[in-house]
Scaffold this motif. Structure first.
Motif, short mmCIF file in Angstrom:
data_model
loop_
_atom_site.label_atom_id
_atom_site.label_comp_id
_atom_site.label_asym_id
_atom_site.label_seq_id
_atom_site.Cartn_x
_atom_site.Cartn_y
_atom_site.Cartn_z
N ARG A 1 2.96 -1.91 10.44
CA ARG A 1 1.96 -2.95 10.15
C ARG A 1 0.60 -2.33 9.84
NH1 ARG A 1 2.78 -8.28 11.66
NH2 ARG A 1 4.86 -8.74 12.51
N ARG A 2 0.24 -1.32 10.61
CA ARG A 2 -1.05 -0.66 10.39
C ARG A 2 -1.10 -0.02 9.00
NH1 ARG A 2 -2.99 4.40 10.82
NH2 ARG A 2 -0.94 5.20 11.43
N GLN A 3 -0.01 0.63 8.60
CA GLN A 3 0.04 1.28 7.30
C GLN A 3 -0.10 0.26 6.17
OE1 GLN A 3 0.44 4.56 6.44
NE2 GLN A 3 0.66 5.43 8.49
N ILE A 4 0.61 -0.86 6.29
CA ILE A 4 0.57 -1.89 5.25
C ILE A 4 -0.81 -2.52 5.17
CG2 ILE A 4 1.54 -4.11 4.52
CD1 ILE A 4 4.17 -3.14 5.90
N ASP A 5 -1.41 -2.83 6.32
CA ASP A 5 -2.76 -3.41 6.32
C ASP A 5 -3.77 -2.46 5.71
OD1 ASP A 5 -1.91 -5.77 7.46
OD2 ASP A 5 -2.42 -5.20 9.51
N ALA A 6 -3.63 -1.16 6.00
CA ALA A 6 -4.57 -0.18 5.46
C ALA A 6 -4.44 -0.06 3.95
CB ALA A 6 -4.32 1.19 6.12
N ALA A 7 -3.22 -0.14 3.44
CA ALA A 7 -3.00 0.01 2.01
C ALA A 7 -3.38 -1.23 1.23
CB ALA A 7 -1.53 0.34 1.74
N CYS A 8 -3.20 -2.41 1.83
CA CYS A 8 -3.31 -3.67 1.10
C CYS A 8 -4.51 -4.52 1.51
CB CYS A 8 -2.03 -4.49 1.28
SG CYS A 8 -0.52 -3.56 0.91
N GLY B 1 4.35 -8.39 8.21
CA GLY B 1 5.61 -8.79 8.81
C GLY B 1 6.67 -9.12 7.78
N ARG B 2 6.25 -9.72 6.67
CA ARG B 2 7.20 -10.05 5.60
C ARG B 2 7.70 -8.79 4.92
NH1 ARG B 2 10.32 -13.33 5.88
NH2 ARG B 2 10.06 -12.48 7.94
N VAL B 3 6.81 -7.84 4.65
CA VAL B 3 7.21 -6.59 4.02
C VAL B 3 8.21 -5.85 4.91
CG1 VAL B 3 6.42 -4.35 3.17
CG2 VAL B 3 5.07 -6.40 2.70
N LEU B 4 7.97 -5.86 6.21
CA LEU B 4 8.87 -5.18 7.15
C LEU B 4 10.23 -5.87 7.25
CD1 LEU B 4 6.37 -4.26 10.01
CD2 LEU B 4 7.34 -2.74 8.26
N SER C 1 14.88 -5.28 3.01
CA SER C 1 16.06 -4.50 3.40
C SER C 1 15.80 -3.00 3.43
CB SER C 1 17.21 -4.81 2.44
OG SER C 1 16.88 -4.45 1.11
N GLU C 2 14.80 -2.50 2.70
CA GLU C 2 14.54 -1.07 2.67
C GLU C 2 13.31 -0.67 3.49
OE1 GLU C 2 14.53 0.49 -1.29
OE2 GLU C 2 16.63 -0.03 -1.65
N ALA C 3 12.93 -1.54 4.42
CA ALA C 3 11.69 -1.29 5.17
C ALA C 3 11.93 -0.59 6.51
CB ALA C 3 10.96 -2.61 5.42
N GLY C 4 13.12 -0.05 6.73
CA GLY C 4 13.40 0.57 8.01
C GLY C 4 12.82 1.97 8.14
N VAL D 1 12.16 -13.18 0.57
CA VAL D 1 11.02 -12.55 1.23
C VAL D 1 9.91 -12.25 0.22
CG1 VAL D 1 10.24 -10.50 2.48
CG2 VAL D 1 12.42 -11.58 3.08
N LEU D 2 10.27 -11.79 -0.96
CA LEU D 2 9.27 -11.52 -1.99
C LEU D 2 8.53 -12.79 -2.39
CD1 LEU D 2 11.15 -9.03 -4.36
CD2 LEU D 2 9.32 -8.48 -2.74
N ALA D 3 9.25 -13.91 -2.51
CA ALA D 3 8.61 -15.18 -2.87
C ALA D 3 7.60 -15.59 -1.80
CB ALA D 3 9.67 -16.26 -3.06
N GLU D 4 8.01 -15.53 -0.54
CA GLU D 4 7.10 -15.88 0.55
C GLU D 4 5.89 -14.94 0.58
OE1 GLU D 4 7.25 -16.73 5.38
OE2 GLU D 4 9.02 -15.93 4.32
N THR D 5 6.15 -13.66 0.34
CA THR D 5 5.07 -12.67 0.35
C THR D 5 4.05 -12.93 -0.74
OG1 THR D 5 6.58 -11.00 1.26
CG2 THR D 5 4.57 -10.20 0.21
N ALA D 6 4.52 -13.20 -1.97
CA ALA D 6 3.62 -13.44 -3.10
C ALA D 6 2.75 -14.68 -2.86
CB ALA D 6 4.42 -13.59 -4.39
N VAL D 7 3.35 -15.74 -2.31
CA VAL D 7 2.60 -16.96 -2.04
C VAL D 7 1.52 -16.70 -0.99
CG1 VAL D 7 2.76 -19.25 -0.96
CG2 VAL D 7 4.38 -18.58 -2.75
#
Length: 406
Positions: A37-44, A51-54, A57-60, A193-199
């Protein structure tokens, strides 16, 4: 039966060890999620829901991000315009030599933009040139102006009252994308997940810019991606007009289509007309002796016609071709119509709900020299269909002289 003390002690020790191992494992998992979460927040910049990005399927495994630099920030808004996320799970799946692999990108921005949109190139592939499955983009639906492809979801949102660095904003956009394609049924979860993330990204940006509106929640299930091309007679979406026209029944017209469902809210709607391998080869054999310049098509779908309708802010800054060096741009200006000076690309214009729309047609290079005069009928039928469906007025079409073969 009484358990001997030695056995009881051994069992207790094993249970304690198991508890310690489980605690250590769960502790590591908790740390990985927190650090991800910290990495994603820092980048974006906090605009992308970590949470949605995590949940992809390839977020492990271990999550990292591309280091931000001066080019990472949108000059129009000052926010990160795209963020790239890596994971060791993606690295393992795809055999990365570094142990980690880029798998997710989040992008966002405002409209209008100073950078023009360029229409389809006449050599762009509408289908897989190797003959594989093609999955044309589909509208997201759910009352959202959005599109779904085999690896991303993009949405737009009007931004009444919004500003970016003191300049008014007409609309904004957000895109959530995977590096890998997600057309297969087992990847439907990732599309959702991508749809929810984009919205969520779009609504977060709307909060920052002070826009009056917000997008509703994304549909529970993003639309399936139908396969193409299909015979023109089976067209029922953006190419239904072509199937009804009867043109596909005879050469030299395309006999298959690549289409999506219709959705008047989408800012870029396409109908692709494609010559199947059999018709393309038959046409070549019938014309080759009369035209020494004609080259035999070597790839699936090489001879095609791409028809688009662009609306909203996108239609207000649209170019027919890319420019290099001192080349003069060729804008597809609202209220006008015509043909590119150098490419087999035509455009028309109309007005829908008080906003301009641009309709374009790009015919594959080589094929255009065979069929340019016949394409006037095709283009007019396409524009008539779109403008009637969208209740448009003030339609301007190219002159017949624009369809002469070059």
């Amino acid at each position: 039966m009484r358990v001997p003390d030695g056995v009881r002690t051994a069992v207790n020790v094993l249970l304690c060890l198991a508890a310690v191992v489980a605690t250590g494992w769960s502790g590591r998992e908790i740390w990985l999620v927190w650090d991800g979460r910290r990495q994603i927040d820092a980048a974006c910049g906090g605009f992308v829901p970590a949470g949605r990005v995590l949940a992809l399927s390839e977020a492990g495994g271990t999550i990292t991000h591309r280091r931000l630099d001066d080019d990472s920030f949108d000059p129009a808004t000052g926010i990160p315009r795209d963020c790239e996320i890596f994971s060791t799970e993606a690295g393992e799946r795809h055999g990365s030599s570094t142990g980690s692999r880029w798998f997710f990108t989040g992008e966002m921005g405002v409209l209008p933009t100073d950078r023009p949109r360029v229409v389809d190139n006449p050599v762009e592939d509408l289908v897989d040139p190797r003959g594989g499955r093609t999955h044309p983009s589909q509208p997201l639906g759910g009352g959202i102006a959005g599109t779904v492809t085999d690896n991303d979801v993009t949405v737009q949102l009007p931004c009444e009252g919004g500003t970016a660095k003191g300049r008014p904003v007409e609309a904004l956009w957000a895109r959530a994308a995977l590096l890998s394609r997600v057309a297969s049924e087992e990847r439907a979860h990732d599309r959702d997940v991508l749809a929810e993330t984009a919205v969520i990204m779009a609504n977060n940006l709307a909060d920052r810019l002070g826009c009056a509106d917000r997008l509703p929640d994304a549909p529970d299930h993003a639309p399936d991606l139908s396969e193409g091309p299909v015979p023109a007679a089976r067209a029922e979406g953006t190419c239904a007009w072509y199937g009804k026209s009867g043109l596909a029944e005879r050469s030299p017209y395309p006999d298959t289509v690549v289409e999506s469902r219709t959705d008047d809210g989408v800012w870029d709607e396409r109908c692709g007309l494609v010559l199947g391998d059999g018709r393309a080869r038959s046409l070549y054999l019938s014309e080759a002796d009369r035209h020494d310049w004609l080259s035999e098509p070597q790839l699936a779908g090489q001879w095609s016609v791409s028809l688009h309708t662009y609306s909203g802010p996108v239609a207000e800054n649209l170019h027919l071709t890319r420019t290099y060096g001192d080349e003069a741009p060729e804008p597809a200006a609202p209220g006008k119509a015509g043909r590119s000076a150098g490419e087999p690309i035509w455009w028309a214009s109309s007005v829908c709900d008080g906003r301009p729309q641009i309709h374009t047609m790009a015919v594959a290079t080589g094929y255009d020299r065979l069929v340019a005069p016949r394409m006037e009928q095709v283009f007019r039928a396409y524009v008539d269909d779109v403008t009637a469906r969208r209740h448009c007025t003030d339609t301007v079409l190219p002159e017949s002289s624009a369809f002469r073969a070059h």
